[in-house]
Design a protein around this motif. Structure first.
Motif, PDB file in Angstrom:
ATOM      1  N   SER A 146     -23.196 -43.803  -0.413  1.00 27.93           N
ATOM      2  CA  SER A 146     -23.073 -44.785   0.813  1.00 27.93           C
ATOM      3  C   SER A 146     -23.950 -46.108   0.589  1.00 27.93           C
ATOM      4  O   SER A 146     -23.268 -47.048   1.197  1.00 27.93           O
ATOM      5  N   GLY A 147     -24.952 -46.091  -0.171  1.00 30.80           N
ATOM      6  CA  GLY A 147     -25.682 -47.246  -0.271  1.00 30.80           C
ATOM      7  C   GLY A 147     -26.523 -47.494   0.613  1.00 30.80           C
ATOM      8  O   GLY A 147     -27.385 -48.661   0.831  1.00 30.80           O
ATOM      9  N   VAL A 148     -26.607 -46.620   1.840  1.00 23.95           N
ATOM     10  CA  VAL A 148     -27.479 -47.002   2.814  1.00 23.95           C
ATOM     11  C   VAL A 148     -28.796 -45.936   2.603  1.00 23.95           C
ATOM     12  O   VAL A 148     -28.710 -44.784   2.539  1.00 23.95           O
ATOM     13  N   GLU A 149     -30.043 -46.864   2.614  1.00 26.58           N
ATOM     14  CA  GLU A 149     -31.202 -46.279   2.037  1.00 26.58           C
ATOM     15  C   GLU A 149     -31.975 -45.650   3.218  1.00 26.58           C
ATOM     16  O   GLU A 149     -32.956 -46.054   3.749  1.00 26.58           O
ATOM     17  N   LEU A 150     -31.645 -44.387   3.388  1.00 22.82           N
ATOM     18  CA  LEU A 150     -32.308 -43.593   4.563  1.00 22.82           C
ATOM     19  C   LEU A 150     -32.802 -42.052   3.719  1.00 22.82           C
ATOM     20  O   LEU A 150     -32.242 -41.786   3.025  1.00 22.82           O
ATOM     21  N   ASN A 151     -33.796 -41.747   4.243  1.00 23.46           N
ATOM     22  CA  ASN A 151     -34.528 -40.421   3.492  1.00 23.46           C
ATOM     23  C   ASN A 151     -33.930 -39.100   4.299  1.00 23.46           C
ATOM     24  O   ASN A 151     -34.081 -38.131   3.941  1.00 23.46           O
ATOM     25  N   ASP A 152     -33.611 -39.259   5.817  1.00 23.85           N
ATOM     26  CA  ASP A 152     -32.985 -38.190   6.528  1.00 23.85           C
ATOM     27  C   ASP A 152     -31.834 -38.522   7.552  1.00 23.85           C
ATOM     28  O   ASP A 152     -32.064 -38.859   8.390  1.00 23.85           O
ATOM     29  N   PHE A 153     -30.699 -38.483   6.644  1.00 21.58           N
ATOM     30  CA  PHE A 153     -29.384 -38.681   7.192  1.00 21.58           C
ATOM     31  C   PHE A 153     -29.471 -37.458   8.640  1.00 21.58           C
ATOM     32  O   PHE A 153     -28.608 -37.938   9.296  1.00 21.58           O
ATOM     33  N   ASN A 154     -29.729 -36.401   8.349  1.00 23.33           N
ATOM     34  CA  ASN A 154     -29.394 -35.410   9.417  1.00 23.33           C
ATOM     35  C   ASN A 154     -30.266 -35.309  10.560  1.00 23.33           C
ATOM     36  O   ASN A 154     -30.042 -34.747  11.619  1.00 23.33           O
ATOM     37  N   CYS A 155     -31.290 -36.203  10.608  1.00 25.25           N
ATOM     38  CA  CYS A 155     -32.150 -36.278  11.836  1.00 25.25           C
ATOM     39  C   CYS A 155     -31.472 -36.381  13.037  1.00 25.25           C
ATOM     40  O   CYS A 155     -30.743 -37.610  12.998  1.00 25.25           O
ATOM     41  N   GLY A 156     -31.585 -35.816  14.225  1.00 26.23           N
ATOM     42  CA  GLY A 156     -30.691 -36.164  15.364  1.00 26.23           C
ATOM     43  C   GLY A 156     -31.447 -37.367  16.127  1.00 26.23           C
ATOM     44  O   GLY A 156     -30.760 -37.894  17.020  1.00 26.23           O
ATOM     45  N   LEU A 157     -32.677 -37.471  15.728  1.00 27.97           N
ATOM     46  CA  LEU A 157     -33.225 -38.407  16.573  1.00 27.97           C
ATOM     47  C   LEU A 157     -33.062 -39.900  16.109  1.00 27.97           C
ATOM     48  O   LEU A 157     -33.742 -40.395  15.218  1.00 27.97           O
ATOM     49  N   ILE A 220     -17.616 -37.119   1.016  1.00 25.80           N
ATOM     50  CA  ILE A 220     -16.427 -37.777   0.027  1.00 25.80           C
ATOM     51  C   ILE A 220     -15.428 -38.432   1.103  1.00 25.80           C
ATOM     52  O   ILE A 220     -14.956 -39.336   0.588  1.00 25.80           O
ATOM     53  N   THR A 221     -15.247 -37.868   1.995  1.00 23.58           N
ATOM     54  CA  THR A 221     -14.188 -38.199   3.060  1.00 23.58           C
ATOM     55  C   THR A 221     -14.663 -39.666   3.470  1.00 23.58           C
ATOM     56  O   THR A 221     -13.719 -40.536   3.558  1.00 23.58           O
ATOM     57  N   ILE A 222     -15.974 -39.805   3.918  1.00 28.73           N
ATOM     58  CA  ILE A 222     -16.293 -41.181   4.546  1.00 28.73           C
ATOM     59  C   ILE A 222     -16.242 -42.218   3.264  1.00 28.73           C
ATOM     60  O   ILE A 222     -16.060 -43.125   3.572  1.00 28.73           O
ATOM     61  N   TRP A 223     -16.583 -41.876   2.278  1.00 26.69           N
ATOM     62  CA  TRP A 223     -16.423 -42.875   0.988  1.00 26.69           C
ATOM     63  C   TRP A 223     -14.998 -43.116   0.712  1.00 26.69           C
ATOM     64  O   TRP A 223     -14.861 -44.400   0.551  1.00 26.69           O
ATOM     65  N   PHE A 224     -14.083 -42.285   0.969  1.00 27.68           N
ATOM     66  CA  PHE A 224     -12.710 -42.571   0.627  1.00 27.68           C
ATOM     67  C   PHE A 224     -12.237 -43.410   1.907  1.00 27.68           C
ATOM     68  O   PHE A 224     -11.419 -44.459   1.806  1.00 27.68           O
ATOM     69  N   LEU A 225     -12.603 -43.020   3.247  1.00 26.13           N
ATOM     70  CA  LEU A 225     -12.024 -43.746   4.349  1.00 26.13           C
ATOM     71  C   LEU A 225     -12.647 -45.157   4.447  1.00 26.13           C
ATOM     72  O   LEU A 225     -11.829 -46.205   4.699  1.00 26.13           O
ATOM     73  N   SER A 226     -13.914 -45.147   3.782  1.00 29.00           N
ATOM     74  CA  SER A 226     -14.604 -46.653   4.037  1.00 29.00           C
ATOM     75  C   SER A 226     -13.973 -47.584   3.005  1.00 29.00           C
ATOM     76  O   SER A 226     -13.812 -48.933   3.221  1.00 29.00           O
ATOM     77  N   ARG A 227     -13.372 -47.087   1.870  1.00 27.65           N
ATOM     78  CA  ARG A 227     -12.789 -48.001   0.761  1.00 27.65           C
ATOM     79  C   ARG A 227     -11.276 -47.950   0.688  1.00 27.65           C
ATOM     80  O   ARG A 227     -10.682 -49.076   0.664  1.00 27.65           O
ATOM     81  N   PHE A 228     -10.614 -46.887   1.337  1.00 26.82           N
ATOM     82  CA  PHE A 228      -9.151 -47.064   1.434  1.00 26.82           C
ATOM     83  C   PHE A 228      -8.453 -46.603   2.709  1.00 26.82           C
ATOM     84  O   PHE A 228      -7.193 -46.295   2.668  1.00 26.82           O
ATOM     85  N   GLY A 229      -9.349 -46.178   3.658  1.00 27.36           N
ATOM     86  CA  GLY A 229      -8.751 -45.668   5.029  1.00 27.36           C
ATOM     87  C   GLY A 229      -7.769 -46.628   5.498  1.00 27.36           C
ATOM     88  O   GLY A 229      -6.803 -46.241   6.285  1.00 27.36           O
ATOM     89  N   LYS A 230      -8.031 -48.143   5.309  1.00 31.17           N
ATOM     90  CA  LYS A 230      -6.887 -49.058   5.856  1.00 31.17           C
ATOM     91  C   LYS A 230      -5.888 -49.530   4.948  1.00 31.17           C
ATOM     92  O   LYS A 230      -5.103 -50.240   5.238  1.00 31.17           O
ATOM     93  N   ARG A 231      -5.999 -49.027   3.850  1.00 31.47           N
ATOM     94  CA  ARG A 231      -5.210 -49.659   2.772  1.00 31.47           C
ATOM     95  C   ARG A 231      -4.870 -48.418   1.649  1.00 31.47           C
ATOM     96  O   ARG A 231      -5.178 -48.369   0.580  1.00 31.47           O
ATOM     97  N   PRO A 232      -4.364 -47.361   2.300  1.00 27.14           N
ATOM     98  CA  PRO A 232      -4.210 -46.175   1.263  1.00 27.14           C
ATOM     99  C   PRO A 232      -3.165 -46.483  -0.113  1.00 27.14           C
ATOM    100  O   PRO A 232      -3.444 -45.713  -0.920  1.00 27.14           O
ATOM    101  N   MET A 233      -2.177 -47.435  -0.114  1.00 29.28           N
ATOM    102  CA  MET A 233      -1.619 -47.881  -0.880  1.00 29.28           C
ATOM    103  C   MET A 233      -2.175 -48.315  -2.061  1.00 29.28           C
ATOM    104  O   MET A 233      -1.924 -48.221  -3.254  1.00 29.28           O
ATOM    105  N   HIS A 234      -3.308 -48.971  -1.723  1.00 30.99           N
ATOM    106  CA  HIS A 234      -4.058 -49.383  -2.706  1.00 30.99           C
ATOM    107  C   HIS A 234      -4.755 -48.329  -3.879  1.00 30.99           C
ATOM    108  O   HIS A 234      -4.776 -48.818  -5.120  1.00 30.99           O
ATOM    109  N   LEU A 235      -5.002 -47.132  -3.390  1.00 35.36           N
ATOM    110  CA  LEU A 235      -5.313 -46.168  -4.331  1.00 35.36           C
ATOM    111  C   LEU A 235      -4.293 -45.348  -4.920  1.00 35.36           C
ATOM    112  O   LEU A 235      -3.871 -45.278  -5.997  1.00 35.36           O
TER     113      LEU A 235
END
Length: 318
Positions: A146-157, A220-235
């Protein structure tokens, strides 16, 4: 209003009263204007009755009850839609997240101007093999992808600016990737705060090892949607066109090769006897299907309806 405290829950009757008293104590000691939104994700115990009793004694307590269990992402989505505070704090109801962390998170949003602040449970009281090691691997993969520099994505807080939660769409099981969704929506000032992790006091965890498997698939889903979610024809269009061209050129080579052999009186065989002919044919068919998949994706994207992903049974104090 300063704060909206959003708490999704499932069968947490034993911890609710202690959690509520703790939050109220923090709110009063800091003179915050606030609302507490409990989202009951289809509990089968006495959780909803307890929430209703809170709302009867305190108008700042609000509740949403789902008709059945729809998942944490849907619970957060419903709460985000109702939240009115300048800062929204999300936390779990199992007492593993400490309400004493709320003032620090609030300050980072209001004074340090972060868009989103995620908690980092640096010292954990979970099983090393069952949770800690898979969690570290999962967080490493999430950072790299994702390129987001976090150590704990799962933390609910976590803490959010109001504008962040109103501009992201949390669906499926994407709650662990809200920082990524926020980044994709244009909110780039994302911070992290080390928070206290407390051992579970009541009941058992609602999540097993499968959450890490689902987490990687969601990544994997969020990577795909972030890159091609609005332009599936590009992939799909690019892949389909490339495969069709390769297959077409290969078939052309086979045909020209046969004509060359025939013209020069050389020995030749039927095209259908050449295995490369079937490889070329299959490649062209797959290329056509991929291209059509991209085309259909574009049509669906332009005609889709935003169908409700959960059903609310009751609400209180809204």
């Amino acid at each position: 209003m300063n704060l909206s405290i959003l708490i999704p829950l499932l069968n947490e009757e034993e911890s609710l009263k202690e959690l509520y008293s703790w939050i109220i104590k923090v709110m009063q000691s800091n003179n915050y204007s606030y609302e507490i939104i409990f989202v009951d994700d289809g509990s089968t115990d006495d959780s909803w009755n307890i929430i209703e009793s809170f709302s009867n004694e305190n108008p700042n307590v609000k509740g949403i009850r789902f008709m059945k269990n729809f998942g944490k992402s849907q619970a957060l989505h419903a709460g985000f839609a109702k939240a009115q505070g300048d800062v929204i704090i999300t936390m779990d109801a199992d007492l593993q997240d400490s309400p004493d962390e709320i003032p620090g998170l609030y300050e980072m949003i209001t004074k340090e101007k972060f868009d989103l602040v995620s908690g980092w449970k640096k010292k954990r009281y979970d099983s090393v093999v069952a949770k800690n090691l898979p969690s570290k691997l999962f967080n490493w993969a999430a950072r790299k992808t994702s390129g987001v520099e976090l150590n704990d994505f799962n933390c609910g807080l976590k803490a959010y600016k109001n504008t962040v939660v109103k501009n992201i769409e949390v669906s499926g099981e994407m709650h662990r990737y809200i920082p990524v969704l926020a980044k994709n929506a244009g909110f780039n000032k994302i911070g992290e705060k080390v928070v206290i992790h407390q051992a579970r006091k009541y009941g058992e965890t609602k999540f097993g090892m499968e959450r890490f498997i689902n987490g990687f698939l969601d990544l994997i889903t969020i990577w795909f949607l972030s890159r091609f979610g609005k332009r599936p024809m590009h992939l799909f269009g690019a892949m389909g066109s490339l495969m069709f061209i390769i297959g077409f050129l290969l078939a052309g080579y086979i045909g020209i090769s046969k004509l060359y052999h025939m013209y020069n009186g050389m020995k030749y065989s039927l095209i259908t006897s050449n295995p490369w002919f079937f490889i070329a044919l299959t490649t062209m068919i797959l290329g056509t299907q991929l291209f059509l998949a991209g085309f259909l994706g574009e049509i669906i994207l332009r005609t889709k309806n935003n169908e409700a992903r959960y059903k609310v049974a009751r609400e209180v104090n809204f």
